[in-house]
Motif scaffolding. Structure first.
Motif, PDB file in Angstrom:
ATOM      1  N   PHE A 137       0.844  -1.198   0.000  1.00 15.72           N
ATOM      2  CA  PHE A 137       0.000   0.000   0.000  1.00 15.72           C
ATOM      3  C   PHE A 137       0.879   1.248   0.000  1.00 15.72           C
ATOM      4  O   PHE A 137       0.619   2.199  -0.746  1.00 15.72           O
ATOM      5  CB  PHE A 137      -0.919  -0.010   1.230  1.00 15.72           C
ATOM      6  CG  PHE A 137      -1.800   1.204   1.325  1.00 15.72           C
ATOM      7  CD1 PHE A 137      -2.953   1.295   0.565  1.00 15.72           C
ATOM      8  CD2 PHE A 137      -1.460   2.266   2.148  1.00 15.72           C
ATOM      9  CE1 PHE A 137      -3.751   2.414   0.634  1.00 15.72           C
ATOM     10  CE2 PHE A 137      -2.251   3.391   2.229  1.00 15.72           C
ATOM     11  CZ  PHE A 137      -3.402   3.468   1.465  1.00 15.72           C
ATOM     12  N   VAL A 138       1.920   1.234   0.822  1.00 18.14           N
ATOM     13  CA  VAL A 138       2.816   2.397   0.886  1.00 18.14           C
ATOM     14  C   VAL A 138       3.482   2.636  -0.472  1.00 18.14           C
ATOM     15  O   VAL A 138       3.524   3.769  -0.967  1.00 18.14           O
ATOM     16  CB  VAL A 138       3.873   2.201   1.999  1.00 18.14           C
ATOM     17  CG1 VAL A 138       4.931   3.296   1.930  1.00 18.14           C
ATOM     18  CG2 VAL A 138       3.200   2.212   3.359  1.00 18.14           C
ATOM     19  N   GLY A 150     -10.754  14.934  -1.988  1.00 12.72           N
ATOM     20  CA  GLY A 150     -11.671  13.890  -2.459  1.00 12.72           C
ATOM     21  C   GLY A 150     -10.981  12.891  -3.364  1.00 12.72           C
ATOM     22  O   GLY A 150     -11.137  11.675  -3.210  1.00 12.72           O
ATOM     23  N   ILE A 151     -10.187  13.412  -4.304  1.00  9.97           N
ATOM     24  CA  ILE A 151      -9.483  12.526  -5.235  1.00  9.97           C
ATOM     25  C   ILE A 151      -8.483  11.666  -4.462  1.00  9.97           C
ATOM     26  O   ILE A 151      -8.335  10.461  -4.732  1.00  9.97           O
ATOM     27  CB  ILE A 151      -8.728  13.346  -6.312  1.00  9.97           C
ATOM     28  CG1 ILE A 151      -9.652  14.332  -7.010  1.00  9.97           C
ATOM     29  CG2 ILE A 151      -8.050  12.417  -7.313  1.00  9.97           C
ATOM     30  CD1 ILE A 151     -10.599  13.743  -7.986  1.00  9.97           C
ATOM     31  N   GLY A 152      -7.830  12.281  -3.480  1.00 12.24           N
ATOM     32  CA  GLY A 152      -6.875  11.532  -2.667  1.00 12.24           C
ATOM     33  C   GLY A 152      -7.553  10.377  -1.938  1.00 12.24           C
ATOM     34  O   GLY A 152      -7.028   9.260  -1.894  1.00 12.24           O
ATOM     35  N   LEU A 199      -8.554   4.637  -1.264  1.00 10.77           N
ATOM     36  CA  LEU A 199      -9.459   3.486  -1.158  1.00 10.77           C
ATOM     37  C   LEU A 199      -9.193   2.483  -2.280  1.00 10.77           C
ATOM     38  O   LEU A 199      -9.155   1.270  -2.054  1.00 10.77           O
ATOM     39  CB  LEU A 199     -10.917   3.955  -1.201  1.00 10.77           C
ATOM     40  CG  LEU A 199     -11.451   4.641   0.064  1.00 10.77           C
ATOM     41  CD1 LEU A 199     -12.865   5.146  -0.169  1.00 10.77           C
ATOM     42  CD2 LEU A 199     -11.430   3.685   1.244  1.00 10.77           C
ATOM     43  N   GLY A 200      -9.013   3.003  -3.500  1.00  5.18           N
ATOM     44  CA  GLY A 200      -8.732   2.125  -4.627  1.00  5.18           C
ATOM     45  C   GLY A 200      -7.427   1.374  -4.424  1.00  5.18           C
ATOM     46  O   GLY A 200      -7.332   0.172  -4.662  1.00  5.18           O
ATOM     47  N   LEU A 238     -16.908   1.594  -3.175  1.00  2.00           N
ATOM     48  CA  LEU A 238     -15.471   1.324  -3.159  1.00  2.00           C
ATOM     49  C   LEU A 238     -15.028   0.900  -1.761  1.00  2.00           C
ATOM     50  O   LEU A 238     -14.271  -0.063  -1.588  1.00  2.00           O
ATOM     51  CB  LEU A 238     -14.719   2.583  -3.613  1.00  2.00           C
ATOM     52  CG  LEU A 238     -13.217   2.497  -3.849  1.00  2.00           C
ATOM     53  CD1 LEU A 238     -12.890   1.366  -4.792  1.00  2.00           C
ATOM     54  CD2 LEU A 238     -12.690   3.807  -4.402  1.00  2.00           C
ATOM     55  N   GLY A 239     -15.540   1.612  -0.733  1.00  5.81           N
ATOM     56  CA  GLY A 239     -15.207   1.260   0.647  1.00  5.81           C
ATOM     57  C   GLY A 239     -15.708  -0.138   1.001  1.00  5.81           C
ATOM     58  O   GLY A 239     -15.013  -0.918   1.652  1.00  5.81           O
TER      59      GLY A 239
END
Lengths: 229, 224
Positions: free
Chosen positions: B102-103, B130-132, B137-138, B203-204
């Motif tokens: 993830f990192v 929001g985009i972040g 999440l993606g 997505l969550g």
């Protein structure tokens, strides 16, 4: 030997059912008023769609059972079910455009939820089969295949909701299904569904036996090789 | 928890020394972005339409590249066997790998978001939060599925070919909702905001279900 007799018997019955189903689809069920003769494809199209959902659920069940018990027959069940499911799914994706072209005026749209769901599910399980064939039959490959079978089933509802949220522009009436089905149509449709489920069961049985025979053959082969050496 | 930290720190330290995953992922994301620019944009003004798509294509493609290396290092000299034999709960092993992945992916995403914004859609900056969140999440969903599958593929001969093939169909819902959430965030109006929320919830939900499944399936997957 009795297994073989039962199998042949079932095959004959199923063959007769298909002949009868085709006869009824074309000569008994009424012609749909708006879509005309094209609507006849719906009997096989929807039956195949219902079958592939069942097939992929069975694949997931077999996968879970394999991870828990590590018995080869569960792995064979999952693999065989996925194969038949992909076959049915391909049939749905082929018959869909045949129906859609005259009715929607175009063979393919990107905003119909059911079409997108079928495409997504087709991709998930085709990749499952591809992975299975490339991984070979070793234990690690079978375990990964089982994980893929389970994740695939988990992905189905998400693909479903995603495409629902995405689409939602398509007129429901155009889908040619739902509650308002003529009683004769409904009866013919039921016969088609039963025929398809029977076909699924028969193909599943054959393919599973083939898988298990292959595995047995490999064991024998290994034994011969080690004894010769 | 402490064991998770040790395993994670091991992977992060390895990466800090070699920087092979982050460097290759970021550069690969740059390449995908530039190729997309040439492929889609002959006329000015089309950028805002394709920007969310390009962002997510770059994220997924570069993500797979790094994911392939996750267990690559462990395979050498039987390291994976060693880690699995250590008296550490399996979920901790999995989560250590997952957080490391993830990192790495998030670093690549953080590097390419300004790039896509500059090239195609400067408004991405204005909606950075929001985009972040979308990208985070993606990335989480992607990392969960990818880490699990690359663990299963770590000994397979064709693992580099097979990882994207098995991963993309399974992450399809995450990609669809990610792209749509990004598009909705950029679109004006309260209607679009509600849409964006719905996509983010989806997505969550995908993240929760697939993360739980991956934690649960890791042990049966690697146990001989």
């Amino acid at each position: 030997m009795t297994g073989r007799r039962v199998f042949i018997g079932l095959m004959v019955v199923l063959g007769a059912m298909y002949v009868e189903a085709i006869r009824e689809v074309f000569f008994v069920a009424p012609v749909e008023r708006v879509m005309g003769i094209v609507q006849k494809i719906f009997y096989f199209h929807v039956s195949a769609a219902m079958t592939f959902f069942l097939a992929f659920v069975v694949c997931a069940v077999g996968s879970v059972a394999y991870l828990v018990t590590r018995k080869a027959r569960w792995d064979a069940l999952a693999a065989a079910s996925a194969e038949v499911g992909v076959l049915m799914c391909a049939m749905v994706l082929l018959t869909g455009p045949l129906w859609a072209w005259p009715v929607w005026g175009t063979p393919w749209v990107w905003d119909d939820p059911q079409l997108m769901l079928t495409l997504g599910v087709f991709l998930v399980y085709t990749s499952y089969l591809l992975a299975r064939s490339l991984l070979g039959g070793d234990a690690a490959g079978r375990r990964l295949a089982a994980v893929l079978g389970i994740l695939g089933a988990l992905a189905i509802p998400f693909i479903h909701y995603a495409v629902q949220l995405w689409g939602g522009h398509h007129p429901r009436v155009m889908r040619g299904e739902g509650g308002g089905l003529d009683p004769t149509m409904r009866r013919v449709f039921a016969l088609c569904v039963v025929s398809f489920l029977g076909l699924y069961g028969l193909l599943l049985w054959t393919r599973m036996r083939l898988f298990l025979d292959e595995a047995r053959l490999r064991v024998l082969q290994n034994r011969v090789e080690t004894e010769v050496a | 928890m402490q064991q998770l930290g040790v395993l994670l720190w091991k992977d992060l330290r390895l990466e800090l020394r070699s920087r092979e995953v982050v460097y290759t992922s970021v550069f690969f994301a740059l390449l995908v972005t530039v190729i997309s620019g040439f492929a889609f944009l002959r006329h000015a003004g089309a950028g805002e339409k394709v920007a969310p798509g390009i962002l997510w294509i770059a994220l997924t493609f570069s993500g797979t590249l790094g994911m392939n290396r996750t267990f690559g290092r462990e395979r050498e000299d039987g390291c994976l066997q060693g880690v699995l034999l250590a008296p550490v709960p399996r979920p901790a092993v999995f989560l250590g790998k997952l957080v490391a992945n993830f990192v790495f992916m998030a670093t690549a995403a953080a590097a390419m978001m300004p790039l896509v914004a500059l090239f195609f859609e400067p408004r991405l900056f204005a909606h950075g939060g929001g985009i972040g969140l979308c990208l985070a999440l993606g990335t989480l969903g992607f990392a969960a599925v990818g880490t699990l599958l690359s663990a299963g593929l770590s000994k397979a001969r064709l693992r580099h070919v097979l990882l994207p093939i098995v991963m993309y169909p399974l992450t399809l819902p995450a990609v669809i909702s990610g792209v749509m959430a990004t598009t909705s965030i950029l679109a004006p109006g309260p209607d679009a905001a509600a849409q964006a929320r719905a996509w983010l919830v989806l997505l969550g939900g995908y993240d929760v279900v697939f993360l739980a499944a991956a934690i649960f399936l890791f042990d049966p997957l690697v146990r001989e």
